[in-house]
Design a protein around this motif. Sequence first.
Motif, PDB file in Angstrom:
ATOM      1  N   ASN A 192       0.814  -1.205   0.000  1.00  0.00           N
ATOM      2  CA  ASN A 192       0.000   0.000   0.000  1.00  0.00           C
ATOM      3  C   ASN A 192       0.851   1.259   0.000  1.00  0.00           C
ATOM      4  O   ASN A 192       0.404   2.306  -0.470  1.00  0.00           O
ATOM      5  N   LEU A 193       2.074   1.173   0.501  1.00  0.00           N
ATOM      6  CA  LEU A 193       3.004   2.298   0.398  1.00  0.00           C
ATOM      7  C   LEU A 193       3.354   2.571  -1.060  1.00  0.00           C
ATOM      8  O   LEU A 193       3.390   3.726  -1.499  1.00  0.00           O
ATOM      9  N   VAL A 194       3.561   1.521  -1.823  1.00  0.00           N
ATOM     10  CA  VAL A 194       3.827   1.687  -3.257  1.00  0.00           C
ATOM     11  C   VAL A 194       2.629   2.349  -3.933  1.00  0.00           C
ATOM     12  O   VAL A 194       2.788   3.280  -4.730  1.00  0.00           O
ATOM     13  N   PHE A 195       1.424   1.909  -3.600  1.00  0.00           N
ATOM     14  CA  PHE A 195       0.228   2.518  -4.172  1.00  0.00           C
ATOM     15  C   PHE A 195       0.109   3.989  -3.765  1.00  0.00           C
ATOM     16  O   PHE A 195      -0.251   4.840  -4.583  1.00  0.00           O
ATOM     17  N   THR A 196       0.420   4.285  -2.516  1.00  0.00           N
ATOM     18  CA  THR A 196       0.385   5.672  -2.034  1.00  0.00           C
ATOM     19  C   THR A 196       1.345   6.546  -2.827  1.00  0.00           C
ATOM     20  O   THR A 196       0.996   7.664  -3.223  1.00  0.00           O
ATOM     21  N   LEU A 197       2.536   6.048  -3.067  1.00  0.00           N
ATOM     22  CA  LEU A 197       3.533   6.818  -3.810  1.00  0.00           C
ATOM     23  C   LEU A 197       3.153   6.989  -5.278  1.00  0.00           C
ATOM     24  O   LEU A 197       3.399   8.042  -5.863  1.00  0.00           O
ATOM     25  N   VAL A 198       2.560   5.980  -5.869  1.00  0.00           N
ATOM     26  CA  VAL A 198       2.127   6.070  -7.268  1.00  0.00           C
ATOM     27  C   VAL A 198       0.984   7.073  -7.415  1.00  0.00           C
ATOM     28  O   VAL A 198       0.926   7.838  -8.374  1.00  0.00           O
ATOM     29  N   LEU A 199       0.096   7.099  -6.454  1.00  0.00           N
ATOM     30  CA  LEU A 199      -1.084   7.960  -6.529  1.00  0.00           C
ATOM     31  C   LEU A 199      -0.802   9.415  -6.157  1.00  0.00           C
ATOM     32  O   LEU A 199      -1.537  10.306  -6.578  1.00  0.00           O
ATOM     33  N   TYR A 200       0.269   9.660  -5.413  1.00  0.00           N
ATOM     34  CA  TYR A 200       0.513  11.000  -4.880  1.00  0.00           C
ATOM     35  C   TYR A 200       0.617  12.107  -5.934  1.00  0.00           C
ATOM     36  O   TYR A 200       0.052  13.180  -5.727  1.00  0.00           O
ATOM     37  N   PRO A 201       1.292  11.922  -7.047  1.00  0.00           N
ATOM     38  CA  PRO A 201       1.370  13.033  -8.008  1.00  0.00           C
ATOM     39  C   PRO A 201       0.031  13.399  -8.648  1.00  0.00           C
ATOM     40  O   PRO A 201      -0.124  14.510  -9.146  1.00  0.00           O
ATOM     41  N   PHE A 202      -0.934  12.504  -8.630  1.00  0.00           N
ATOM     42  CA  PHE A 202      -2.182  12.728  -9.351  1.00  0.00           C
ATOM     43  C   PHE A 202      -3.343  13.191  -8.467  1.00  0.00           C
ATOM     44  O   PHE A 202      -4.024  14.160  -8.795  1.00  0.00           O
ATOM     45  N   LEU A 203      -3.602  12.485  -7.387  1.00  0.00           N
ATOM     46  CA  LEU A 203      -4.820  12.717  -6.624  1.00  0.00           C
ATOM     47  C   LEU A 203      -4.797  13.938  -5.704  1.00  0.00           C
ATOM     48  O   LEU A 203      -5.759  14.711  -5.705  1.00  0.00           O
ATOM     49  N   PRO A 204      -3.768  14.177  -4.904  1.00  0.00           N
ATOM     50  CA  PRO A 204      -3.808  15.337  -4.011  1.00  0.00           C
ATOM     51  C   PRO A 204      -4.006  16.685  -4.701  1.00  0.00           C
ATOM     52  O   PRO A 204      -4.796  17.494  -4.186  1.00  0.00           O
ATOM     53  N   PRO A 205      -3.378  16.962  -5.849  1.00  0.00           N
ATOM     54  CA  PRO A 205      -3.684  18.251  -6.488  1.00  0.00           C
ATOM     55  C   PRO A 205      -5.155  18.386  -6.892  1.00  0.00           C
ATOM     56  O   PRO A 205      -5.746  19.458  -6.741  1.00  0.00           O
TER      57      PRO A 205
END
Length: 179
Positions: free
Chosen positions: A150-163
């Motif tokens: 889930n850490l890998v998923f968190t890192l993959v998703l970070y550039p897209f979802l938070p903005p």
Amino acid sequence: MKRLLLPAILLVFLILEGTATDFLPKEWLLSDYYMIPHWVFVILVYIAIFYDFDSTYYCVLYGIIFGFLFDLLYTDILGVYMFTYGIAAYIIHGLKKLLHANMFVAILMSIVGVALADALIFFLYSSVQGFVMTWKTYALMSLIPTLLANLVFTLVLYPFLPPLLYKWSEEQLASQKAV
């Protein structure tokens, strides 16, 4: 229309989460280690950090709704994921008030949230179904691989979802001030 985007994103990841293990190498599936994807919960953590205000609890509401849907689709006991995702999202929402929203906080909150949710799920299932797995075995064979996956998923998703979430949150704030 924009109010339906978050539930639609969560629904897509709920469906993908159920098929995630089909894409893992067969050697990983046949091993003694269990990697449980909590993708919906990671998105709930992002919602708590980057979308919710101090007075709104969309992450908790979505946690209860999509936890129930997860129970309905993938488990044999209703309420475990619903309760766990709701409580864990509430705790993360409370913790986010202590820290500033940035990448490191998002990663830390995701790890803490997934660990809390997975441990609660393990505790509830072991209470109801009487698992014979010790805490140490669970931590080594399931919790640590689950956290890493889930850490890998968190890192993959970070550039897209938070903005996106931050932008939608600002639009929601602007529309509330206009009313």
